[in-house]
Design a protein around this motif. Structure first.
Motif, short mmCIF file in Angstrom:
data_model
loop_
_atom_site.label_atom_id
_atom_site.label_comp_id
_atom_site.label_asym_id
_atom_site.label_seq_id
_atom_site.Cartn_x
_atom_site.Cartn_y
_atom_site.Cartn_z
N SER A 55 0.81 -1.21 0.00
CA SER A 55 0.00 0.00 0.00
C SER A 55 0.85 1.27 0.00
O SER A 55 2.07 1.21 0.08
CB SER A 55 -0.98 0.01 1.17
N ARG A 65 -3.73 4.21 4.51
CA ARG A 65 -3.06 3.75 3.31
C ARG A 65 -4.05 3.45 2.19
O ARG A 65 -5.16 3.03 2.44
CB ARG A 65 -2.23 2.52 3.65
N ILE A 66 -3.59 3.66 0.95
CA ILE A 66 -4.34 3.34 -0.25
C ILE A 66 -3.69 2.12 -0.89
O ILE A 66 -2.47 2.02 -0.96
CB ILE A 66 -4.33 4.54 -1.23
N THR A 102 -7.74 5.17 -7.83
CA THR A 102 -7.76 4.45 -6.55
C THR A 102 -8.86 4.95 -5.62
O THR A 102 -9.17 4.29 -4.64
CB THR A 102 -6.43 4.61 -5.80
N VAL A 104 -8.55 7.86 -4.00
CA VAL A 104 -7.91 8.62 -2.93
C VAL A 104 -8.52 10.00 -2.76
O VAL A 104 -8.72 10.47 -1.63
CB VAL A 104 -6.37 8.69 -3.12
N ALA A 107 -11.80 9.75 -0.99
CA ALA A 107 -11.58 9.50 0.44
C ALA A 107 -11.20 10.79 1.17
O ALA A 107 -11.69 11.05 2.28
CB ALA A 107 -10.49 8.44 0.63
N ASN A 133 -10.83 0.40 -1.63
CA ASN A 133 -10.22 1.39 -0.75
C ASN A 133 -11.25 2.10 0.12
O ASN A 133 -11.00 2.32 1.31
CB ASN A 133 -9.39 2.40 -1.56
#
Length: 153
Positions: A55, A65-66, A102, A104, A107, A133
């Motif tokens: 990750s 963490r992604i 991803t 991210v 998030a 994720n």
């Protein structure tokens, strides 16, 4: 081009063949039968597998963490993530993350208090990655990940 032979379960007769077998299974699913693949592809698959397994730490997510999947851009350069984390957000409770990879940025927006995020991507691998994720981070309820079909010109 250097070709590497593999068996019907992605077994490769190399010193680190088990790691390659796990990586190929994660990237491509079940093997359809024996064949050959390029060394360049194999190295890419193994590299992506290691990113997913280990990750990437995201300071903008408080150190969470992604986990990038094979074929999805790994957010190793976090300047754009920091920009979203630090920029003043407009009024409203909905945001769109188009081409989300991803997930991210979705998030980060969710952690910043955006209540509803619609995250889209044309790549099925990226859709699966973002959903994975969001679930790992406990944010799946506020992030609506969708597969956006591209248009044909």
């Amino acid at each position: 081009m250097l070709l590497i032979p593999y068996e019907g379960d992605w077994t490769i007769s190399l010193r680190r063949g088990r790691r390659a077998q796990d990586a190929c299974t994660h990237a491509h699913g079940l093997c359809a039968g024996p064949g050959v693949g390029s060394l360049r592809e194999l190295l890419g698959v193994i590299g992506a597998y290691e990113w997913r397994r280990k990750s990437v730490e995201m300071p903008a997510l408080g150190g969470n963490r992604i986990h990038p999947h094979y074929g999805v851009f790994s957010p190793v350069h976090s300047e754009y993530v920091d920009l979203v984390a630090e920029t003043k957000l407009p009024a409203g409770d909905t945001a769109f993350d188009i081409g989300k990879g991803t997930g991210v940025l979705s998030a980060v927006l969710a952690r910043r208090g955006v209540r509803r995020i619609v995250a889209t991507d044309q790549e099925v691998r990226a859709v699966d990655c973002a959903r994975d994720n969001a679930a790992r981070l406990g944010l799946a309820d506020g992030i609506d990940v969708r597969h956006a079909l591209g248009t044909v010109a």
